[in-house]
Design an enzyme around this catalytic site. Structure first.
Site, PDB file in Angstrom:
ATOM      1  N   ARG A 112       0.830  -1.202   0.000  1.00 42.84           N
ATOM      2  CA  ARG A 112       0.000   0.000   0.000  1.00 42.84           C
ATOM      3  C   ARG A 112       0.865   1.252   0.000  1.00 42.84           C
ATOM      4  O   ARG A 112       2.014   1.241   0.454  1.00 42.84           O
ATOM      5  CB  ARG A 112      -0.949   0.012   1.198  1.00 42.84           C
ATOM      6  CG  ARG A 112      -0.282   0.081   2.561  1.00 42.84           C
ATOM      7  CD  ARG A 112      -0.317   1.488   3.134  1.00 42.84           C
ATOM      8  NE  ARG A 112       0.109   1.541   4.515  1.00 42.84           N
ATOM      9  CZ  ARG A 112       1.082   2.324   4.967  1.00 42.84           C
ATOM     10  NH1 ARG A 112       1.779   3.082   4.146  1.00 42.84           N
ATOM     11  NH2 ARG A 112       1.377   2.361   6.251  1.00 42.84           N
ATOM     12  N   GLU A 211      -6.214   8.432   7.574  1.00 38.20           N
ATOM     13  CA  GLU A 211      -5.064   9.234   8.028  1.00 38.20           C
ATOM     14  C   GLU A 211      -4.533  10.112   6.899  1.00 38.20           C
ATOM     15  O   GLU A 211      -4.255  11.295   7.084  1.00 38.20           O
ATOM     16  CB  GLU A 211      -3.952   8.322   8.561  1.00 38.20           C
ATOM     17  CG  GLU A 211      -2.740   9.090   9.046  1.00 38.20           C
ATOM     18  CD  GLU A 211      -1.674   8.191   9.655  1.00 38.20           C
ATOM     19  OE1 GLU A 211      -0.500   8.587   9.614  1.00 38.20           O
ATOM     20  OE2 GLU A 211      -1.992   7.098  10.163  1.00 38.20           O
ATOM     21  N   ARG A 215      -5.317   5.976   0.718  1.00 36.35           N
ATOM     22  CA  ARG A 215      -4.472   4.817   0.971  1.00 36.35           C
ATOM     23  C   ARG A 215      -4.802   3.848  -0.158  1.00 36.35           C
ATOM     24  O   ARG A 215      -5.925   3.353  -0.229  1.00 36.35           O
ATOM     25  CB  ARG A 215      -4.783   4.171   2.316  1.00 36.35           C
ATOM     26  CG  ARG A 215      -4.159   4.880   3.516  1.00 36.35           C
ATOM     27  CD  ARG A 215      -2.707   4.462   3.709  1.00 36.35           C
ATOM     28  NE  ARG A 215      -2.032   5.344   4.647  1.00 36.35           N
ATOM     29  CZ  ARG A 215      -1.920   5.115   5.953  1.00 36.35           C
ATOM     30  NH1 ARG A 215      -2.490   4.046   6.477  1.00 36.35           N
ATOM     31  NH2 ARG A 215      -1.249   5.941   6.718  1.00 36.35           N
ATOM     32  N   CYS A 257       1.978  11.932   8.673  1.00 25.19           N
ATOM     33  CA  CYS A 257       2.954  11.463   9.668  1.00 25.19           C
ATOM     34  C   CYS A 257       4.347  11.416   9.040  1.00 25.19           C
ATOM     35  O   CYS A 257       4.519  10.834   7.964  1.00 25.19           O
ATOM     36  CB  CYS A 257       2.567  10.077  10.174  1.00 25.19           C
ATOM     37  SG  CYS A 257       3.724   9.448  11.405  1.00 25.19           S
ATOM     38  N   THR A 259       6.793   9.633   9.542  1.00 31.36           N
ATOM     39  CA  THR A 259       7.364   8.294   9.351  1.00 31.36           C
ATOM     40  C   THR A 259       7.005   7.703   7.998  1.00 31.36           C
ATOM     41  O   THR A 259       7.618   6.736   7.552  1.00 31.36           O
ATOM     42  CB  THR A 259       6.884   7.308  10.441  1.00 31.36           C
ATOM     43  OG1 THR A 259       5.465   7.125  10.315  1.00 31.36           O
ATOM     44  CG2 THR A 259       7.205   7.818  11.828  1.00 31.36           C
ATOM     45  N   ARG A 266       4.231   0.704   2.234  1.00 34.95           N
ATOM     46  CA  ARG A 266       4.413  -0.443   3.122  1.00 34.95           C
ATOM     47  C   ARG A 266       4.113  -1.706   2.342  1.00 34.95           C
ATOM     48  O   ARG A 266       2.979  -1.932   1.925  1.00 34.95           O
ATOM     49  CB  ARG A 266       3.503  -0.324   4.345  1.00 34.95           C
ATOM     50  CG  ARG A 266       3.801  -1.370   5.400  1.00 34.95           C
ATOM     51  CD  ARG A 266       3.133  -1.040   6.745  1.00 34.95           C
ATOM     52  NE  ARG A 266       3.424  -2.121   7.660  1.00 34.95           N
ATOM     53  CZ  ARG A 266       2.737  -3.260   7.719  1.00 34.95           C
ATOM     54  NH1 ARG A 266       1.678  -3.437   6.958  1.00 34.95           N
ATOM     55  NH2 ARG A 266       3.089  -4.215   8.542  1.00 34.95           N
ATOM     56  N   ARG A 295       5.654  -7.596  12.731  1.00 38.64           N
ATOM     57  CA  ARG A 295       4.433  -7.264  13.480  1.00 38.64           C
ATOM     58  C   ARG A 295       3.583  -8.515  13.622  1.00 38.64           C
ATOM     59  O   ARG A 295       3.766  -9.482  12.894  1.00 38.64           O
ATOM     60  CB  ARG A 295       3.589  -6.228  12.723  1.00 38.64           C
ATOM     61  CG  ARG A 295       4.265  -4.905  12.447  1.00 38.64           C
ATOM     62  CD  ARG A 295       3.265  -3.958  11.845  1.00 38.64           C
ATOM     63  NE  ARG A 295       3.854  -2.691  11.443  1.00 38.64           N
ATOM     64  CZ  ARG A 295       3.155  -1.600  11.154  1.00 38.64           C
ATOM     65  NH1 ARG A 295       1.840  -1.636  11.199  1.00 38.64           N
ATOM     66  NH2 ARG A 295       3.725  -0.473  10.802  1.00 38.64           N
ATOM     67  N   GLU A 300       0.371  -3.194  13.952  1.00 34.47           N
ATOM     68  CA  GLU A 300       1.273  -2.716  14.990  1.00 34.47           C
ATOM     69  C   GLU A 300       0.733  -3.053  16.382  1.00 34.47           C
ATOM     70  O   GLU A 300      -0.459  -2.969  16.630  1.00 34.47           O
ATOM     71  CB  GLU A 300       1.430  -1.197  14.856  1.00 34.47           C
ATOM     72  CG  GLU A 300       2.775  -0.712  15.321  1.00 34.47           C
ATOM     73  CD  GLU A 300       3.099   0.686  14.826  1.00 34.47           C
ATOM     74  OE1 GLU A 300       4.207   1.125  15.124  1.00 34.47           O
ATOM     75  OE2 GLU A 300       2.259   1.319  14.183  1.00 34.47           O
TER      76      GLU A 300
END
Length: 342
Positions: A112, A211, A215, A257, A259, A266, A295, A300
């Site tokens: 994704r 978020e 996505r 974010c 990160t 990902r 994970r 997470e």
């Protein structure tokens, strides 16, 4: 706003880098979209157990509040303020024959990316009207998908219980309630302006205004990682003809974010490693070598079930998309070899 009273035992990057001096320097600055330092750090102040603790409200956040964002980005990604990000979304450059053709280890593959709409604030700073406009722009882009990518868009607002339950059962539906996102202002006006698209075969999915504003997700059973990547790239290119994405020469694809910057990608597999997982030191030696994250199967902070793990790339910024997926492929090959040896 006064300098926040941060507890001594706070370990987030926000707590490490937000000194009183830095706070005084940045507290009165505002981006063109009206986004302030107070909003950028609110999630980390309200959730002291955050790992990072800061969210951007727009592209300008990353420059205006650079004295706070830059050291966080450098520590997390090993990426300096003078570095430039490179993108490569060419599936032909990926060396990824199926590492598990017999289907003994890899249950499923999922890749994704996060994307946000160019010239719009990010979710933390967006207005209700802007979010609704973003949703309608994205729907227009999704309506141009055809062939195996063709499907339906389901708005969260007014979604029937039957559709909801089906999407939850398929592990497709995202939910409100994440306290980190709520404190960052990302859950405002829930569920308006949000929805989910999936194709008929359920191998392609888009989340709208969670978020990040998009996505984009490609997935399927088994370990044909290259096929999953190729489908994702094909969809990204078609959507981008209708929806221009927010991209910076320095930070790559921009996300809320820090990160997730750069590739905002990902790439992951659910993989059964019942023997190797009994020796977590050996397991981690392999994943660390290939820059991978371990994970549980529900994401997470979750646990493994039946020796099945979610393995994904850790690096996102300063490497290409092909490299991020290649990290995952090479690591999975080594993990399977180690599991077979046991």
């Amino acid at each position: 706003m006064n300098y926040p009273n941060l507890p001594k035992d706070c370990t987030s990057m926000l707590c490490r880098y937000l000194t009183k001096e830095l706070f005084e320097e940045l507290k009165d600055k505002t981006t063109a979209n009206g986004f302030k330092l107070e909003q950028a750090i609110n999630s980390g102040i309200e959730n002291i157990d955050s790992g990072i603790g800061v969210y951007a409200g727009d592209e300008e956040s990353y420059t205006l509040f650079a004295p706070l964002f830059d050291p966080i980005i450098e520590e997390y990604h090993g990426f300096t303020p003078t570095d430039k990000h490179q993108s490569n979304l060419n599936p032909d450059d990926l060396n990824a024959p199926n590492p598990d053709p017999d289907g003994k280890f890899i249950l499923s593959t999922r890749i994704r990316v996060g994307r946000n709409v160019a010239n719009m604030p990010l979710g933390s700073a967006v207005s209700t009207e802007q979010r609704d406009h973003i949703e309608s722009t994205i729907i227009e882009g999704l309506n141009s998908l055809d062939g195996e990518l063709e499907g339906n868009y389901y708005p969260l607002l007014g979604m029937s219980r039957e559709v909801q339950e089906n999407l939850i059962k398929e592990h497709f539906l995202f939910k409100e309630g994440d306290r980190f996102l709520a404190s960052a202002g990302l859950n405002r006006d829930w569920p308006e302006g949000r929805g989910i698209y999936h194709n008929i075969d359920k191998t392609f999915l888009v989340w709208v205004n969670e978020e990040d504003q998009l996505r984009i997700i490609s997935m399927q059973k088994g370990g044909d990682i290259k096929e999953v990547f190729a489908r994702l790239v094909s969809a990204i290119k078609i959507i981008e003809t209708k929806v221009p994405f927010s991209y910076s020469e320095h930070l790559g694809y921009l996300t809320s974010c820090p990160t997730n910057l750069g590739t905002a990608m990902r790439a992951s597999v659910h993989i059964a490693l019942p023997n190797l997982s009994k020796d977590m030191d050996a397991f981690k030696t392999i994943t660390d070598k290939h820059h991978l994250q371990i994970r549980g199967i529900h994401g997470e902070h979750s646990q493994s079930e039946g020796g099945v793990y979610d393995i994904s790339n850790r690096r996102r910024l300063g490497i290409t998309e092909v490299r991020a997926v290649q990290d995952m492929v090479d690591g999975v090959v080594d993990l399977i070899e180690a599991e077979k040896a046991l």
